[in-house]
Design a protein around this motif. Structure first.
Motif, mmCIF file in Angstrom:
data_model
loop_
_atom_site.group_PDB
_atom_site.id
_atom_site.type_symbol
_atom_site.label_atom_id
_atom_site.label_comp_id
_atom_site.label_asym_id
_atom_site.label_seq_id
_atom_site.Cartn_x
_atom_site.Cartn_y
_atom_site.Cartn_z
ATOM 1 N N ASP A 56 0.853 -1.194 0.000
ATOM 2 C CA ASP A 56 0.000 0.000 0.000
ATOM 3 C C ASP A 56 0.883 1.236 0.000
ATOM 4 O OD1 ASP A 56 -2.309 -1.430 0.038
ATOM 5 O OD2 ASP A 56 -2.719 -1.145 2.163
ATOM 6 N N ILE A 57 0.599 2.164 -0.909
ATOM 7 C CA ILE A 57 1.329 3.423 -0.963
ATOM 8 C C ILE A 57 0.332 4.552 -0.789
ATOM 9 C CG2 ILE A 57 2.737 4.941 -2.388
ATOM 10 C CD1 ILE A 57 3.860 2.437 -3.719
ATOM 11 N N ILE A 58 0.544 5.356 0.254
ATOM 12 C CA ILE A 58 -0.331 6.485 0.551
ATOM 13 C C ILE A 58 0.530 7.741 0.488
ATOM 14 C CG2 ILE A 58 -1.887 7.523 2.232
ATOM 15 C CD1 ILE A 58 -2.163 4.627 3.389
ATOM 16 N N ILE A 59 0.221 8.614 -0.443
ATOM 17 C CA ILE A 59 0.992 9.841 -0.601
ATOM 18 C C ILE A 59 0.117 11.016 -0.183
ATOM 19 C CG2 ILE A 59 2.249 11.327 -2.191
ATOM 20 C CD1 ILE A 59 2.739 8.889 -3.943
ATOM 21 N N SER A 60 0.542 11.722 0.838
ATOM 22 C CA SER A 60 -0.107 12.959 1.274
ATOM 23 C C SER A 60 1.031 13.874 1.711
ATOM 24 C CB SER A 60 -1.113 12.671 2.389
ATOM 25 O OG SER A 60 -0.472 12.084 3.493
ATOM 26 N N ASN A 61 0.917 14.529 2.869
ATOM 27 C CA ASN A 61 2.037 15.314 3.373
ATOM 28 C C ASN A 61 3.225 14.426 3.704
ATOM 29 O OD1 ASN A 61 0.443 17.543 3.159
ATOM 30 N ND2 ASN A 61 -0.220 17.482 5.289
ATOM 31 N N LYS A 62 2.946 13.164 4.035
ATOM 32 C CA LYS A 62 3.968 12.160 4.298
ATOM 33 C C LYS A 62 3.788 11.024 3.299
ATOM 34 C CE LYS A 62 3.426 13.048 9.182
ATOM 35 N NZ LYS A 62 2.935 12.502 10.433
ATOM 36 N N LEU A 63 4.819 10.252 3.130
ATOM 37 C CA LEU A 63 4.740 9.050 2.305
ATOM 38 C C LEU A 63 4.608 7.861 3.249
ATOM 39 C CD1 LEU A 63 5.011 7.554 -0.400
ATOM 40 C CD2 LEU A 63 7.457 7.552 -0.032
ATOM 41 N N ILE A 64 3.466 7.188 3.195
ATOM 42 C CA ILE A 64 3.208 6.043 4.067
ATOM 43 C C ILE A 64 3.206 4.797 3.193
ATOM 44 C CG2 ILE A 64 1.592 4.971 5.669
ATOM 45 C CD1 ILE A 64 0.511 7.823 6.213
ATOM 46 N N ILE A 65 4.053 3.839 3.562
ATOM 47 C CA ILE A 65 4.144 2.584 2.822
ATOM 48 C C ILE A 65 3.819 1.456 3.781
ATOM 49 C CG2 ILE A 65 5.639 1.056 1.505
ATOM 50 C CD1 ILE A 65 7.284 3.522 0.759
ATOM 51 N N ASN A 66 2.799 0.667 3.454
ATOM 52 C CA ASN A 66 2.431 -0.505 4.240
ATOM 53 C C ASN A 66 2.827 -1.749 3.458
ATOM 54 O OD1 ASN A 66 1.225 1.154 6.168
ATOM 55 N ND2 ASN A 66 -0.741 1.076 5.123
ATOM 56 N N LEU A 67 3.677 -2.575 4.059
ATOM 57 C CA LEU A 67 4.097 -3.830 3.442
ATOM 58 C C LEU A 67 3.429 -4.980 4.191
ATOM 59 C CD1 LEU A 67 7.901 -3.127 3.023
ATOM 60 C CD2 LEU A 67 6.126 -2.901 1.311
ATOM 61 N N TYR A 68 2.618 -5.745 3.505
ATOM 62 C CA TYR A 68 1.922 -6.870 4.106
ATOM 63 C C TYR A 68 2.773 -8.119 3.917
ATOM 64 C CZ TYR A 68 -2.114 -3.838 4.348
ATOM 65 O OH TYR A 68 -2.957 -2.810 4.640
ATOM 66 N N ILE A 69 3.295 -8.656 5.031
ATOM 67 C CA ILE A 69 4.165 -9.816 4.965
ATOM 68 C C ILE A 69 3.473 -11.020 5.582
ATOM 69 C CG2 ILE A 69 6.286 -8.478 4.972
ATOM 70 C CD1 ILE A 69 6.584 -9.062 7.910
ATOM 71 N N ASN A 70 3.918 -12.201 5.171
ATOM 72 C CA ASN A 70 3.310 -13.436 5.653
ATOM 73 C C ASN A 70 4.161 -14.136 6.705
ATOM 74 O OD1 ASN A 70 1.167 -13.179 3.892
ATOM 75 N ND2 ASN A 70 2.292 -14.125 2.246
ATOM 76 N N ASN A 71 5.459 -13.828 6.745
ATOM 77 C CA ASN A 71 6.363 -14.520 7.643
ATOM 78 C C ASN A 71 7.060 -13.498 8.543
ATOM 79 O OD1 ASN A 71 7.951 -16.367 8.880
ATOM 80 N ND2 ASN A 71 8.939 -17.121 7.021
ATOM 81 N N VAL A 72 6.805 -13.578 9.838
ATOM 82 C CA VAL A 72 7.366 -12.617 10.775
ATOM 83 C C VAL A 72 8.858 -12.883 11.014
ATOM 84 C CG1 VAL A 72 7.140 -11.678 13.116
ATOM 85 C CG2 VAL A 72 5.125 -12.403 11.875
ATOM 86 N N ASP A 73 9.313 -14.105 10.773
ATOM 87 C CA ASP A 73 10.704 -14.463 11.033
ATOM 88 C C ASP A 73 11.680 -13.678 10.171
ATOM 89 O OD1 ASP A 73 9.685 -16.286 12.803
ATOM 90 O OD2 ASP A 73 9.715 -17.941 11.353
ATOM 91 N N LEU A 74 11.229 -13.174 9.033
ATOM 92 C CA LEU A 74 12.113 -12.463 8.120
ATOM 93 C C LEU A 74 12.331 -10.999 8.503
ATOM 94 C CD1 LEU A 74 10.795 -13.897 4.765
ATOM 95 C CD2 LEU A 74 12.904 -14.497 5.933
ATOM 96 N N LEU A 75 11.663 -10.522 9.548
ATOM 97 C CA LEU A 75 11.814 -9.120 9.943
ATOM 98 C C LEU A 75 13.244 -8.792 10.373
ATOM 99 C CD1 LEU A 75 8.533 -8.271 11.853
ATOM 100 C CD2 LEU A 75 9.300 -7.392 9.674
ATOM 101 N N ASN A 76 13.959 -9.753 10.934
ATOM 102 C CA ASN A 76 15.350 -9.499 11.331
ATOM 103 C C ASN A 76 16.244 -9.280 10.114
ATOM 104 O OD1 ASN A 76 14.619 -9.827 13.986
ATOM 105 N ND2 ASN A 76 15.059 -12.012 13.985
ATOM 106 N N ASP A 77 15.967 -9.966 9.007
ATOM 107 C CA ASP A 77 16.756 -9.795 7.784
ATOM 108 C C ASP A 77 16.475 -8.458 7.106
ATOM 109 O OD1 ASP A 77 17.681 -12.324 8.271
ATOM 110 O OD2 ASP A 77 16.248 -13.292 6.920
ATOM 111 N N ILE A 78 15.298 -7.908 7.349
ATOM 112 C CA ILE A 78 14.896 -6.668 6.699
ATOM 113 C C ILE A 78 15.714 -5.480 7.205
ATOM 114 C CG2 ILE A 78 12.965 -5.056 6.450
ATOM 115 C CD1 ILE A 78 11.121 -7.458 6.502
ATOM 116 N N GLU A 79 16.129 -5.516 8.465
ATOM 117 C CA GLU A 79 16.830 -4.383 9.070
ATOM 118 C C GLU A 79 18.086 -3.997 8.297
ATOM 119 O OE1 GLU A 79 17.613 -5.456 13.083
ATOM 120 O OE2 GLU A 79 15.502 -5.553 13.620
#
Length: 148
Positions: A56-79
Motif C-alpha cells: 500500500d502506498i499512501i501519498i499525502s504530506n507524508k509518504l506512508i508505505i504498508n508492506l503486508y508480509i506473511n512470515n514474521v521471522d524475516l523481519l530481522n533480515d529486513i533491518e
C-alpha cells in the motif's frame, strides 16, 4: 474476440481495495504515477526474499508505505536493507517516510506459487509438492496447481 480487462477494476467497491491512495491535480498526476511505479519496483527489488502479499502506498504530506508480509521471522533480515531502501525512496520523493510492516497471512495464488517454487529449487519431487500444497489448502474453496 474478447477484450482483456484487469479483474481488480470490477471488484474495487465490492470486496477489494486499490493499493495506491493518492490524488493530485492533472498537471502533477503523471509525476505521482511515475513515483508510485518506481517505489513499487524498488520495494520488489530490495525485498525480493520476502513473501509480500500487498504493497500500500499512501501519498499525502507524508509518504506512508504498508508492506503486508506473511512470515514474521524475516523481519530481522529486513533491518539490513532498510537504510538503502529509505535512501533510494527519499531521492524520488522528498517527503517524510513512514514504513509499516503488517503481518497478514492471507492465502493467495502468489504465496502458493512462491512456496512451490522454493520447494522445486530444493530438488523435491514435483508430484509430492503438488499433493502437499493441495492438501494444505483444502480448507479453501478450491485449488488447482499447474506446472510447466
Amino acid at each position: 474476440m474478447g477484450k482483456k480487462i484487469n479483474p481488480v477494476l470490477f471488484r474495487l467497491k465490492k470486496n477489494s481495495v486499490y493499493h495506491s491512495l493518492w490524488y493530485n491535480i492533472k498537471k502533477k498526476y503523471f509525476y505521482y504515477l511515475k513515483c508510485d511505479i518506481l517505489i513499487r519496483e524498488i520495494i520488489r527489488k530490495n525485498f525480493l526474499f520476502i513473501n509480500l502479499s500487498y504493497i500500500d502506498i499512501i501519498i499525502s504530506n507524508k509518504l506512508i508505505i504498508n508492506l503486508y508480509i506473511n512470515n514474521v521471522d524475516l523481519l530481522n533480515d529486513i533491518e539490513n536493507y532498510l537504510d538503502i531502501f529509505i535512501f533510494q525512496i527519499s531521492k524520488i520523493l522528498k517527503k517524510n517516510i513512514i514504513l509499516n510492516f503488517v503481518f497478514n497471512y492471507v492465502l493467495n495464488a502468489k504465496n502458493i506459487a512462491i512456496n512451490v517454487v522454493n520447494q522445486i529449487l530444493n530438488k523435491n519431487s514435483i508430484k509430492k509438492i503438488i499433493k502437499k500444497e493441495i492438501f494444505n489448502n483444502r480448507k479453501n474453496l478450491g485449488c488447482k496447481i499447474q506446472i510447466s
